[in-house]
Design a protein around this motif. Structure first.
Motif, short mmCIF file in Angstrom:
data_model
loop_
_atom_site.label_atom_id
_atom_site.label_comp_id
_atom_site.label_asym_id
_atom_site.label_seq_id
_atom_site.Cartn_x
_atom_site.Cartn_y
_atom_site.Cartn_z
N ASP A 185 0.83 -1.21 0.00
CA ASP A 185 0.00 0.00 0.00
C ASP A 185 0.86 1.26 0.00
N THR A 199 -9.27 -4.69 -8.63
CA THR A 199 -8.38 -3.77 -7.93
C THR A 199 -9.15 -2.93 -6.93
N VAL A 241 -4.73 -2.22 -6.14
CA VAL A 241 -4.14 -3.50 -5.72
C VAL A 241 -5.17 -4.62 -5.82
N THR A 275 -6.01 -8.43 -4.53
CA THR A 275 -5.68 -9.40 -3.49
C THR A 275 -6.06 -10.79 -3.99
N ARG A 313 -0.72 -9.91 -2.73
CA ARG A 313 -1.34 -8.70 -3.28
C ARG A 313 -0.43 -8.13 -4.36
N SER A 314 -1.04 -7.68 -5.48
CA SER A 314 -0.28 -7.21 -6.63
C SER A 314 -0.89 -5.95 -7.21
N GLU A 358 1.66 -13.24 0.49
CA GLU A 358 0.79 -13.41 1.65
C GLU A 358 1.57 -13.93 2.82
#
Length: 127
Positions: free
Chosen positions: A74, A97, A101, A103, A109-110, A127
């Motif tokens: 974040d 998203t 982001v 999940t 998370r990407s 994770e």
């Protein structure tokens, strides 16, 4: 043995000057003194590097080509967005998203963005 050698992610660029500005000013990487003609070598974390070389025409791959591993996605995404990075946005059922982001339960998370040559770059927090 190559298994213990330093490794670089490698991208191509049709405009090295534009790529240098993008990766220095927007992504926040430092150009390495090991950079050679028609190449850009950026120092990254823990001895890793990103190598970009000039080519007259680009290499349009449709997959993630470079992944930056994060421990605070974040914060990293917010910093990159503050530098003008535009993130890819997705809304495909559970692949959606939120604040740039995605999940993925059991994975992490990407967030993804494109560089000036259309290369797909990811920020990933496992994770």
């Amino acid at each position: 043995m190559v298994g213990k050698s330093r490794i670089s992610a490698v991208l191509v660029s049709t405009d090295l000057e534009r790529s240098q500005g993008f990766y220095q000013d927007k992504v926040g990487l430092t150009l390495s003194p090991e950079t050679i003609k028609n190449h850009l070598l950026f120092d990254c974390g823990i001895g890793t590097t990103l190598l970009i070389y000039g080519r007259a025409s680009g290499n349009k791959a449709d997959h993630t080509q470079v992944r930056f591993w994060s421990t605070a996605i974040d914060n990293d995404v917010a910093e990159l967005a503050g530098r003008g990075i535009e993130f890819e946005e997705y809304d495909m059922g559970t692949f959606k998203t939120v604040n740039h982001v995605v999940t993925s339960p059991g994975i992490g998370r990407s967030a993804w963005f494109k560089d000036p040559d259309g290369n797909t770059i990811a920020v990933f927090q496992p994770e």
